[in-house]
Design a protein around this motif. Structure first.
Motif, mmCIF file in Angstrom:
data_model
loop_
_atom_site.group_PDB
_atom_site.id
_atom_site.type_symbol
_atom_site.label_atom_id
_atom_site.label_comp_id
_atom_site.label_asym_id
_atom_site.label_seq_id
_atom_site.Cartn_x
_atom_site.Cartn_y
_atom_site.Cartn_z
ATOM 1 N N SER A 342 0.846 -1.192 0.000
ATOM 2 C CA SER A 342 0.000 0.000 0.000
ATOM 3 C C SER A 342 0.881 1.242 0.000
ATOM 4 C CB SER A 342 -0.920 0.034 1.233
ATOM 5 O OG SER A 342 -2.028 -0.829 1.090
ATOM 6 N N HIS A 344 0.309 5.988 -0.426
ATOM 7 C CA HIS A 344 -0.623 7.120 -0.353
ATOM 8 C C HIS A 344 -1.377 7.353 -1.657
ATOM 9 C CE1 HIS A 344 2.917 8.734 -2.285
ATOM 10 N NE2 HIS A 344 2.247 9.813 -2.629
ATOM 11 N N VAL A 347 -5.657 2.350 -3.066
ATOM 12 C CA VAL A 347 -6.601 1.885 -2.051
ATOM 13 C C VAL A 347 -5.870 0.942 -1.091
ATOM 14 C CG1 VAL A 347 -8.691 0.519 -1.680
ATOM 15 C CG2 VAL A 347 -8.573 2.129 -3.593
ATOM 16 N N ARG A 348 -6.087 1.136 0.199
ATOM 17 C CA ARG A 348 -5.422 0.288 1.194
ATOM 18 C C ARG A 348 -5.724 -1.187 0.928
ATOM 19 N NH1 ARG A 348 -3.040 2.394 5.666
ATOM 20 N NH2 ARG A 348 -3.307 4.618 6.117
ATOM 21 N N THR A 351 -8.818 -3.243 2.054
ATOM 22 C CA THR A 351 -10.013 -3.057 1.223
ATOM 23 C C THR A 351 -9.849 -3.710 -0.139
ATOM 24 O OG1 THR A 351 -10.535 -1.010 2.399
ATOM 25 C CG2 THR A 351 -11.540 -1.318 0.219
ATOM 26 N N TYR A 380 3.323 1.181 4.613
ATOM 27 C CA TYR A 380 2.621 2.470 4.593
ATOM 28 C C TYR A 380 1.931 2.699 5.926
ATOM 29 C CZ TYR A 380 -0.730 6.112 3.255
ATOM 30 O OH TYR A 380 -1.461 7.269 3.204
ATOM 31 N N GLU A 383 -0.930 0.612 7.923
ATOM 32 C CA GLU A 383 -1.179 -0.764 7.506
ATOM 33 C C GLU A 383 -0.860 -1.719 8.639
ATOM 34 O OE1 GLU A 383 2.059 -3.143 5.137
ATOM 35 O OE2 GLU A 383 1.842 -1.214 4.130
ATOM 36 N N GLU A 389 -9.533 1.218 3.806
ATOM 37 C CA GLU A 389 -9.808 2.448 3.069
ATOM 38 C C GLU A 389 -11.058 3.106 3.639
ATOM 39 O OE1 GLU A 389 -8.826 4.851 -0.484
ATOM 40 O OE2 GLU A 389 -7.799 3.342 0.705
ATOM 41 N N ARG A 413 -7.941 8.492 -3.501
ATOM 42 C CA ARG A 413 -6.680 8.692 -2.787
ATOM 43 C C ARG A 413 -6.909 9.359 -1.436
ATOM 44 N NH1 ARG A 413 -2.100 11.268 -6.327
ATOM 45 N NH2 ARG A 413 -3.586 13.004 -6.273
ATOM 46 N N CYS A 416 -7.199 6.765 1.547
ATOM 47 C CA CYS A 416 -6.038 6.117 2.165
ATOM 48 C C CYS A 416 -5.180 7.119 2.914
ATOM 49 C CB CYS A 416 -5.206 5.378 1.111
ATOM 50 S SG CYS A 416 -4.424 6.450 -0.120
ATOM 51 N N ARG A 417 -5.596 8.391 2.927
ATOM 52 C CA ARG A 417 -4.805 9.456 3.543
ATOM 53 C C ARG A 417 -5.430 9.995 4.827
ATOM 54 N NH1 ARG A 417 -3.185 12.877 -1.979
ATOM 55 N NH2 ARG A 417 -2.004 11.171 -2.949
#
Length: 544
Positions: A342, A344, A347-348, A351, A380, A383, A389, A413, A416-417
């Protein structure tokens, strides 16, 4: 209250901090590098946005986790049109994130904790607020200040059409027209005009920028869009729409051109001129593992993210094929493979792997598989907490530029941030005293660092145990190959020196012989006589 800091003269980096003592040569070949998305990691001044003092305060967490280095996303002066990837001044820290003194303090603290520091560099484009681009807009049609960028006349009777059919990664045309009729190229947002790397001033300036941060003491650079600086001569049409879907599947006239490699060779020579094994890491999308390996030849960069592994489905045969292809490609040039699940921009993986309990089980198993493979690993932020996500953000809080442009990325995006949770309570779960710039789900209280610490069944403790074993077991991280073992369909079984790793990608348990002493499992496994029942979507490490 923020601390008053002595002013730092623009353009002069503070004296470099000593870097971690490390008897291991080529530390980057097996390093675990933790990615910090600065806006969303920790907020030190209570304004709702993560910053460098916040990161510095949380560095002991990363050292305890077992990371070898930290990669920081851009913190330079920027209008923030694309989360800091639109840089207005590469030698200044944006006040949103702190000061140059804060950057210096962070590097020194990291080194004291045994952590190396990698910073982002953005060479494909600048901000439209950069002094160079301001001068270009003020210059006349065809003037010398426009030569640092890609300005072109338009097509059509009155130049009303873009110079070619290239599309922005964020959607829409990759060209914007200025009042005097010229068009300029931007492969991303209009606020991110592409630099022309054929211009000698561009190359000279980035050499100076790299030296500035190396002199401050950073241990390397993650190179944003490392595949994009060189464009095909003549900027030819592609003749195909939805070009974003072609990235990473074929060579395009604006990405993965052979000319980028000469730039990376020159940067490798620059890096090698500094002590302490400073490294370059390519964010490069290439259509094959073989083309990706070109970025890490002995005279080029040290690492390149393995996006083929990131994009692989939860399927044993597909994963084995990607692992074999990736290792073969990098071994052919004497480089390590760099694994990532994963970051930034995607998608994480909780998910991506299906979400919910199944997605989390798969993500935990995939992490153990990744950490068992030879090479370097990137983790990341979040995680290690099993964060999913965030898919239900209100439109009015989104900031991803792709969300606001048609025919581009899907705008996920932002999901995931979302700032990560540190505590089980508080307005931002310990992120900071002033809330968070993107809302955090209420369910994240139970996924916080505080909630998971000490719980042997938690994802955080799984990562901590895996990273500790990765350091203790001599066969992990180092090396160039894996030895595959016979296994039922849907099961991956591989051996490394001193370790066996078994992954069950099936939706049902599988009974297998015991190859050694069980040292870690992503889900509880049940002994059955001389065998063991490996649960669905799980992974086990064995000492052999």
């Amino acid at each position: 209250m923020t601390q008053e800091l002595a002013p730092v003269v623009h353009g002069e980096a503070p004296a470099a901090a000593d870097r971690p003592e490390d008897a291991q040569t080529d530390w980057w070949r097996s390093a675990v590098i933790y990615q910090v998305y600065v806006r969303s990691f920790a907020d030190g001044d209570g304004d709702g946005v993560g910053d460098l003092p916040g990161v510095r305060a949380r560095l002991p967490y990363l050292a305890e986790l077992g990371a070898d280095a930290v990669w920081l996303t851009p913190f330079y002066a920027s209008p923030q049109a694309d989360g800091g990837y639109d840089v207005a001044d590469y030698r200044t820290v944006d006040p949103l994130f702190g000061s140059l003194a804060d950057a210096d303090d962070l590097v020194r603290t990291a080194h004291e904790l045994g952590l190396r520091v990698i910073v982002d560099i953005v060479p494909n484009h600048t901000s439209d607020r950069h002094a160079w681009f301001r001068a270009a807009l003020a210059d006349r049609h065809g003037g010398p200040d426009r030569e640092r960028y890609h300005f072109r006349p338009g097509k059509g009777v009155n130049g009303e059409l873009p110079p070619n059919d290239w599309e922005s990664v964020f959607g829409g045309p990759a060209w914007t027209r200025v009042p005097d009729g010229d068009w300029y190229l931007h492969l991303f947002a209009p606020e991110q005009p592409d630099l022309d790397w054929d211009h000698p001033e561009v190359r000279e300036e980035f050499d100076r920028i790299l030296r500035f941060w190396l002199d401050l003491g950073v241990d390397g650079f993650r190179i944003d869009v490392a595949h994009g600086m060189v464009k095909a001569p003549g900027l030819p049409d592609i003749g195909h729409q939805e070009q974003v879907t072609m990235i990473g599947s074929q060579v395009l006239p604006f990405f993965d051109q052979d000319g980028v490699h000469e730039i990376h060779r020159s940067w490798r020579r620059l890096l090698d001129g500094y002590p302490g094994q400073r490294i370059g890491v390519a964010e490069a999308w290439a259509p094959t593992p073989e083309r990706m390996a070109l970025y890490v030849r002995p005279d080029e960069l040290h690492q390149a993210f393995n996006f083929h592994f990131l994009r692989c489905d939860w399927d044993a045969a597909a994963m084995r094929a990607v692992i074999d292809e990736s290792l073969a490609a990098t071994v052919s040039v004497g480089a390590p493979t760099t694994w990532v699940l994963s970051n930034h921009d995607v998608v994480r993986h909780v998910t991506r792997y299906g979400g919910g309990a199944t997605g989390l089980r798969r993500a935990r198993a995939a992490a153990m598989l990744m950490l068992a493979l030879p090479g370097s690993v990137y983790v990341y932020q979040g995680e290690e907490l099993g964060l999913p996500e965030v898919t239900d953000l209100p439109d009015d809080v989104r900031q991803d530029p792709s969300f606001f442009r048609a025919n581009g990325q899907d705008g996920l995006r932002d999901g995931c941030r979302v700032p990560i949770p540190w505590t089980a309570g508080g307005s931002s779960y310990g992120f900071g005293s002033g809330g968070s710039w993107l809302p955090q789900p209420a369910s994240w209280a139970g996924l916080s660092v505080e909630a998971q610490t000490g719980d042997p069944a938690s994802t955080l403790e799984l990562y901590r145990a895996a990273l500790r074993l990765r350091r203790e077991l001599p066969g992990l991280g180092a090396g160039e190959s894996v030895h595959w073992q016979d296994a039922p369909e849907g099961v991956l079984a591989l051996a490394r020196p001193g370790l066996a790793c078994t992954v069950n990608t099936r939706s049902t348990p599988v009974e297998l012989p015991v190859p050694g002493r069980l040292v870690l499992s992503s889900e509880p496994a049940t002994p059955t006589g001389g065998n063991i029942r490996l649960p669905a979507h799980s992974c086990i490490w064995w000492a052999i």
